[in-house]
Design a protein around this motif. Structure first.
Motif, short mmCIF file in Angstrom:
data_model
loop_
_atom_site.label_atom_id
_atom_site.label_comp_id
_atom_site.label_asym_id
_atom_site.label_seq_id
_atom_site.Cartn_x
_atom_site.Cartn_y
_atom_site.Cartn_z
N UNK A 32 0.83 -1.20 0.00
CA UNK A 32 0.00 0.00 0.00
C UNK A 32 0.88 1.26 0.00
N UNK A 33 1.96 1.25 0.76
CA UNK A 33 2.84 2.42 0.77
C UNK A 33 3.46 2.67 -0.59
N UNK A 56 -9.89 2.60 -6.72
CA UNK A 56 -10.90 1.55 -6.65
C UNK A 56 -12.14 1.98 -7.44
N UNK A 57 -12.67 1.10 -8.30
CA UNK A 57 -13.82 1.49 -9.12
C UNK A 57 -15.05 1.90 -8.32
N UNK A 58 -15.16 1.44 -7.08
CA UNK A 58 -16.30 1.82 -6.25
C UNK A 58 -16.26 3.25 -5.74
N UNK A 59 -15.09 3.87 -5.75
CA UNK A 59 -14.96 5.24 -5.25
C UNK A 59 -14.31 6.19 -6.26
N UNK A 60 -13.90 5.68 -7.40
CA UNK A 60 -13.21 6.48 -8.42
C UNK A 60 -14.15 7.53 -9.01
N UNK A 61 -13.69 8.77 -9.12
CA UNK A 61 -14.52 9.79 -9.77
C UNK A 61 -14.63 9.51 -11.27
N UNK A 113 -6.85 4.90 2.65
CA UNK A 113 -7.18 3.49 2.76
C UNK A 113 -7.00 2.80 1.41
N UNK A 114 -6.44 1.59 1.48
CA UNK A 114 -6.13 0.81 0.29
C UNK A 114 -6.64 -0.62 0.46
N UNK A 115 -6.98 -1.26 -0.65
CA UNK A 115 -7.31 -2.68 -0.66
C UNK A 115 -6.52 -3.34 -1.78
N UNK A 116 -6.30 -4.64 -1.61
CA UNK A 116 -5.64 -5.40 -2.66
C UNK A 116 -6.68 -6.38 -3.21
N UNK A 123 -6.26 2.38 -4.39
CA UNK A 123 -6.64 3.44 -3.44
C UNK A 123 -8.16 3.42 -3.33
N UNK A 124 -8.67 3.42 -2.10
CA UNK A 124 -10.12 3.43 -1.88
C UNK A 124 -10.60 4.84 -1.57
N UNK A 125 -10.11 5.42 -0.47
CA UNK A 125 -10.48 6.76 -0.07
C UNK A 125 -9.58 7.20 1.06
N UNK A 126 -9.83 8.38 1.59
CA UNK A 126 -9.00 8.86 2.67
C UNK A 126 -9.70 9.91 3.49
N UNK A 127 -9.20 10.11 4.69
CA UNK A 127 -9.69 11.15 5.58
C UNK A 127 -8.65 12.25 5.63
N UNK A 128 -9.05 13.46 5.23
CA UNK A 128 -8.14 14.61 5.29
C UNK A 128 -8.03 15.04 6.72
#
Length: 130
Positions: A32-33, A56-61, A113-116, A123-128
């Motif tokens: 992930x890093x 990730x296709x579930x969160x990709x713009x 956050x990342x998933x394999x 890349x899934x998403x992140x908290x700023x």
């Protein structure tokens, strides 16, 4: 960017040995890093296609427009949780600093956050963070 130039992710390696092979699809990130670093470098070199492909296709713009006036200057990895070669999920906390052509400066502090899936880190998403 020239392959001999130092990689924008600040790994210490030349771009051609670090993030360029990932950007060109010659290999995938083992952790992930490593994906986080390669995505930062993609922002730095303006590679929107790589950013979309590793999102990730579930969160990709539906589209991604990079600001051509923004220069990414530094990446600091603050910590990781899981995300290793034998994990299926992980988190990377980082701070990325930038300057804008108009003289503005800023930083992005995020817990990503990342998933394999199928052996490929996304890349899934992140908290700023403030």
């Amino acid at each position: 960017m020239d392959d001999a130039t130092r990689c924008p992710c600040l790994s210490g390696l030349p771009y051609g040995e670090c993030c360029a092979p990932l950007h060109r699809g010659e290999r995938t990130a083992p952790t992930a890093e490593a994906l986080m670093r390669s995505r930062y470098s993609a922002f730095a070199v303006g590679d929107a296609d790589y950013l979309s492909a590793t999102w990730h296709p579930g969160t990709r713009p539906s589209s991604l427009d990079l600001d051509p006036g923004r220069r990414w200057r530094r990446l600091d990895i603050l910590g990781t949780s899981a995300g290793g070669p034998f994990d299926d999920a992980g988190e990377v906390e980082f701070v990325a600093t930038f300057t804008d052509d108009d003289g503005g400066r800023g930083r992005l502090h995020e817990l990503s956050r990342f998933v394999r899936e199928g052996g490929t880190w996304l890349y899934v998403d992140g908290d700023v963070r403030p």
